[in-house]
Design a protein around this motif. Structure first.
Motif, PDB file in Angstrom:
ATOM      1  N   GLY A  73       0.803  -1.216   0.000  1.00 50.99           N
ATOM      2  CA  GLY A  73       0.000   0.000   0.000  1.00 50.99           C
ATOM      3  C   GLY A  73       0.834   1.263   0.000  1.00 50.99           C
ATOM      4  O   GLY A  73       2.037   1.247   0.268  1.00 50.99           O
ATOM      5  N   GLY A  74       0.166   2.345  -0.360  1.00 48.37           N
ATOM      6  CA  GLY A  74       0.800   3.655  -0.325  1.00 48.37           C
ATOM      7  C   GLY A  74       1.759   3.949  -1.465  1.00 48.37           C
ATOM      8  O   GLY A  74       2.566   4.867  -1.377  1.00 48.37           O
ATOM      9  N   THR A  75       1.675   3.171  -2.547  1.00 49.27           N
ATOM     10  CA  THR A  75       2.629   3.347  -3.655  1.00 49.27           C
ATOM     11  C   THR A  75       2.028   4.035  -4.870  1.00 49.27           C
ATOM     12  O   THR A  75       2.700   4.210  -5.875  1.00 49.27           O
ATOM     13  CB  THR A  75       3.207   1.990  -4.109  1.00 49.27           C
ATOM     14  N   GLY A  76       0.763   4.411  -4.787  1.00 48.33           N
ATOM     15  CA  GLY A  76       0.082   5.008  -5.935  1.00 48.33           C
ATOM     16  C   GLY A  76       0.288   6.508  -6.046  1.00 48.33           C
ATOM     17  O   GLY A  76       1.274   7.059  -5.565  1.00 48.33           O
ATOM     18  N   LEU A  77      -0.683   7.168  -6.650  1.00 46.90           N
ATOM     19  CA  LEU A  77      -0.563   8.589  -6.955  1.00 46.90           C
ATOM     20  C   LEU A  77      -1.440   9.493  -6.105  1.00 46.90           C
ATOM     21  O   LEU A  77      -1.412  10.707  -6.283  1.00 46.90           O
ATOM     22  CB  LEU A  77      -0.892   8.820  -8.438  1.00 46.90           C
ATOM     23  N   THR A  78      -2.207   8.911  -5.184  1.00 49.78           N
ATOM     24  CA  THR A  78      -3.074   9.773  -4.383  1.00 49.78           C
ATOM     25  C   THR A  78      -2.222  10.618  -3.439  1.00 49.78           C
ATOM     26  O   THR A  78      -1.079  10.266  -3.140  1.00 49.78           O
ATOM     27  CB  THR A  78      -4.104   8.961  -3.560  1.00 49.78           C
ATOM     28  N   PRO A  79      -2.773  11.721  -2.941  1.00 57.39           N
ATOM     29  CA  PRO A  79      -1.992  12.578  -2.045  1.00 57.39           C
ATOM     30  C   PRO A  79      -1.499  11.883  -0.773  1.00 57.39           C
ATOM     31  O   PRO A  79      -0.493  12.291  -0.207  1.00 57.39           O
ATOM     32  CB  PRO A  79      -2.974  13.707  -1.690  1.00 57.39           C
ATOM     33  N   THR A  80      -2.200  10.836  -0.326  1.00 57.36           N
ATOM     34  CA  THR A  80      -1.766  10.154   0.901  1.00 57.36           C
ATOM     35  C   THR A  80      -0.790   9.011   0.634  1.00 57.36           C
ATOM     36  O   THR A  80      -0.239   8.449   1.582  1.00 57.36           O
ATOM     37  CB  THR A  80      -2.976   9.608   1.690  1.00 57.36           C
ATOM     38  N   ASP A  81      -0.569   8.664  -0.623  1.00 54.27           N
ATOM     39  CA  ASP A  81       0.363   7.584  -0.965  1.00 54.27           C
ATOM     40  C   ASP A  81       1.796   8.088  -0.810  1.00 54.27           C
ATOM     41  O   ASP A  81       2.328   8.779  -1.683  1.00 54.27           O
ATOM     42  CB  ASP A  81       0.134   7.098  -2.405  1.00 54.27           C
ATOM     43  N   ARG A  82       2.417   7.749   0.321  1.00 53.92           N
ATOM     44  CA  ARG A  82       3.741   8.287   0.652  1.00 53.92           C
ATOM     45  C   ARG A  82       4.770   7.203   0.972  1.00 53.92           C
ATOM     46  O   ARG A  82       5.861   7.497   1.448  1.00 53.92           O
ATOM     47  CB  ARG A  82       3.623   9.230   1.857  1.00 53.92           C
ATOM     48  N   THR A  83       4.426   5.933   0.731  1.00 58.76           N
ATOM     49  CA  THR A  83       5.346   4.852   1.099  1.00 58.76           C
ATOM     50  C   THR A  83       6.727   4.998   0.454  1.00 58.76           C
ATOM     51  O   THR A  83       7.733   4.865   1.160  1.00 58.76           O
ATOM     52  CB  THR A  83       4.716   3.477   0.808  1.00 58.76           C
ATOM     53  N   PRO A  84       6.838   5.301  -0.847  1.00 58.50           N
ATOM     54  CA  PRO A  84       8.185   5.448  -1.412  1.00 58.50           C
ATOM     55  C   PRO A  84       8.976   6.593  -0.766  1.00 58.50           C
ATOM     56  O   PRO A  84      10.186   6.462  -0.544  1.00 58.50           O
ATOM     57  CB  PRO A  84       7.932   5.721  -2.893  1.00 58.50           C
ATOM     58  N   GLU A  85       8.282   7.669  -0.449  1.00 59.91           N
ATOM     59  CA  GLU A  85       8.960   8.829   0.137  1.00 59.91           C
ATOM     60  C   GLU A  85       9.515   8.537   1.523  1.00 59.91           C
ATOM     61  O   GLU A  85      10.555   9.080   1.905  1.00 59.91           O
ATOM     62  CB  GLU A  85       8.014  10.039   0.194  1.00 59.91           C
ATOM     63  N   VAL A  86       8.827   7.682   2.298  1.00 65.30           N
ATOM     64  CA  VAL A  86       9.329   7.360   3.632  1.00 65.30           C
ATOM     65  C   VAL A  86      10.276   6.160   3.615  1.00 65.30           C
ATOM     66  O   VAL A  86      11.003   5.938   4.578  1.00 65.30           O
ATOM     67  CB  VAL A  86       8.189   7.145   4.661  1.00 65.30           C
ATOM     68  N   THR A  87      10.273   5.421   2.516  1.00 64.71           N
ATOM     69  CA  THR A  87      11.174   4.277   2.383  1.00 64.71           C
ATOM     70  C   THR A  87      12.555   4.704   1.894  1.00 64.71           C
ATOM     71  O   THR A  87      13.575   4.264   2.436  1.00 64.71           O
ATOM     72  CB  THR A  87      10.593   3.239   1.388  1.00 64.71           C
ATOM     73  N   ARG A  88      12.595   5.561   0.880  1.00 65.61           N
ATOM     74  CA  ARG A  88      13.877   5.923   0.236  1.00 65.61           C
ATOM     75  C   ARG A  88      14.957   6.376   1.215  1.00 65.61           C
ATOM     76  O   ARG A  88      16.097   5.907   1.114  1.00 65.61           O
ATOM     77  CB  ARG A  88      13.650   6.956  -0.859  1.00 65.61           C
TER      78      ARG A  88
END
Length: 162
Positions: A73-88
């Motif tokens: 989850g959280g890998t899409g384009l919605t404003p709440t999808d932030r998984t890549p940003e907190v993973t990197r």
């Protein structure tokens, strides 16, 4: 016996609605079952709201000795999808081919929107961290990609012979 038998793994579910109890998470159990099948020791999924809580859960898993951390989850384009940003920021090295293969698997299955997933894969300390999509179909496709390579990847991270 697998060379990863008993190594710890953690599943992190990024979902505002599941974290709030609006509905039950259905992707985490799929991932737990796959990890157990590969020989890892894994507990119940950690379900948390999208964004920074996901990053904190990944960091806690890595700090706690997990050798694999799979998020969903959280890998899409919605404003709440932030998984890549907190993973990197947690990754020491990225493994872009793994993330690309997961997206390609979805497209090959006839899901053109799989290319919109922004999931990452990489190494954090001694752990393999992979962001999986949030849909059951996307998770199944991602697990099929991981199946033939995950044990080898985990061995490689600590320099085991191959």
């Amino acid at each position: 016996m697998s060379s990863v038998a008993g190594l710890p793994a953690v599943v992190v579910v990024a979902s505002n609605r599941a974290a709030a109890g609006v509905y039950d998470d259905t992707t985490g159990p799929l991932i737990v079952a796959a990890l157990e099948g590969w020989g890892f020791s894994v507990g119940a999924p950690v379900v948390c709201p999208d964004g920074e809580p996901v990053g904190l859960a990944i960091a806690a898993a890595v700090d706690g000795g997990a050798r694999v951390v799979l998020t969903t989850g959280g890998t899409g384009l919605t404003p709440t999808d932030r998984t890549p940003e907190v993973t990197r920021p947690l990754l020491d090295r990225e493994v872009p081919g793994l993330a690309e293969a997961i997206r390609a698997a979805g497209v090959a299955k006839g899901v053109p929107t799989a290319v919109l997933s922004r999931g990452l894969a990489g190494v954090a300390g001694r752990a393999l961290v992979v962001n999986l999509p949030g849909s059951r179909g996307g998770v199944k496709d991602a697990l099929a990609v991981l199946d033939p390579v995950i044990v080898h990847a985990v061995e490689q991270i600590v320099g085991s012979d191959h």
